[in-house]
Design a protein around this motif. Sequence first.
Motif, PDB file in Angstrom:
ATOM      1  N   GLU A  41     -35.165  67.945  -9.999  1.00  0.00           N
ATOM      2  CA  GLU A  41     -34.821  68.748 -11.175  1.00  0.00           C
ATOM      3  C   GLU A  41     -35.057  70.233 -10.919  1.00  0.00           C
ATOM      4  O   GLU A  41     -34.237  71.086 -11.295  1.00  0.00           O
ATOM      5  N   SER A  47     -30.808  67.326 -14.952  1.00  0.00           N
ATOM      6  CA  SER A  47     -31.780  66.522 -15.672  1.00  0.00           C
ATOM      7  C   SER A  47     -31.841  65.107 -15.114  1.00  0.00           C
ATOM      8  O   SER A  47     -30.836  64.559 -14.632  1.00  0.00           O
ATOM      9  N   ARG A  48     -33.019  64.515 -15.199  1.00  0.00           N
ATOM     10  CA  ARG A  48     -33.209  63.134 -14.742  1.00  0.00           C
ATOM     11  C   ARG A  48     -32.365  62.148 -15.529  1.00  0.00           C
ATOM     12  O   ARG A  48     -32.103  61.039 -15.063  1.00  0.00           O
ATOM     13  N   GLU A  49     -31.946  62.529 -16.738  1.00  0.00           N
ATOM     14  CA  GLU A  49     -31.092  61.649 -17.537  1.00  0.00           C
ATOM     15  C   GLU A  49     -29.743  61.412 -16.870  1.00  0.00           C
ATOM     16  O   GLU A  49     -29.021  60.477 -17.236  1.00  0.00           O
ATOM     17  N   ASN A  52     -28.514  57.391 -12.518  1.00  0.00           N
ATOM     18  CA  ASN A  52     -28.217  56.023 -12.947  1.00  0.00           C
ATOM     19  C   ASN A  52     -29.172  55.030 -12.289  1.00  0.00           C
ATOM     20  O   ASN A  52     -30.071  55.401 -11.533  1.00  0.00           O
TER      21      ASN A  52
END
Length: 289
Positions: A41, A47-49, A52
Motif C-alpha cells: 500500500e 488499497s488492500r481492498e 482478491n
Amino acid sequence: DVSIMKVRGRKFDPVASAGDPFLGGMDFDQRIVNWLIDEFEAETGISREMLNSLAYQRLNELAEAAKIALSSSDEFLIELPWLVKIGNKTHGVVRTLTRSFMEDLCQDLIDRCMKPCHDALDKARREMRGRLRIDAVVLVGGMTSMPAIRQAVEAIFGKTPRTDLPPDEAVSYGAAIMGAAMQGLTQSISLNERVSATIGIEDADVLMIPLIKRGARMPAEKAMAVSTQFDDQDAVVVRIYEGERPSVKDCRHMGSLVLGGIQPAPAGVAQISIAASMDVDGILKIVAR
C-alpha cells in the motif's frame, strides 16, 4: 501446547500441561502477510481492498515459505511481482525479510508462546511439591524450529532443547511407536494421558460451565444437575463446548443434545442430570436424563 512428563522406563505419566488454543503457526504467517500488504500500500498507493482471494493465497504461501526458510537462513527474498492488475499494468511487492526483523514483527506472539511454559512449570511444581527437575526438553511441531522460540524455551527450562528428533516428525514417530506397541511388535508402553481441553456446557448466561477440566487424568467422568429455565418447559437443549475461556463464544462448539419429554412444571422444578465421561482413547460421551 506444553506437557511436562515423568518418564520411567516405558511408562509415561503427564505431570502438568498448559497451552493457548488460539495461537499457532498461522498467526506468524499472518504477521508477515500484514507487513507485506502495508508495504504494498505504501509503495503503490493501492488499497488492500483491491486484492482478491488469489492474491491473498499467494501472500500466505510466500509468508509461510519465508518463515520456514528463516529458521535456517538470515534473510529471505519475497518476490510477488503480480498481486493486482489495474488497467494494463500489474502491481506487486518485492521485499527482503530478515530473521531479526521477523522476530521483532512477531515478538508478542513469541511472548505468548512462553506463557504456557511458565503455567506448566507452575502446575508441575505444585504437583511435585517443589521437587521438580527437568532432564530433557523435546520440541514438537514446525514452529519450534524458529531460533527465537528455541532460545526462549531454553531460557525458561534451563535446558538446551534436543535436536536429535526433527520437530516436524515427532508426532509421526510417536504414532508409529504406539501403533507398533498396540500390535505387539515392540515392548508395550504405559501412557497415562490427560484431558487436553476443558469440556463443558452452556448456561443461561451464555457462559461455559466446566464438566471435565483440562489436565484431568483419563478416563475421567463428571456429573451435574441442571433445571428448566421457563414454566412448562418440555425440552432442554444441552450445548457442549471445548475450551478454556469463560464465554462460550470463545470456545469450540462440539454439538448439542436435545432432551425432550419433560413433564410440564414451574421453572426450576424438573431436575436434569448431565453426565460426561472420557475414556482412555479420548472418546467423549455425554448423557442427559
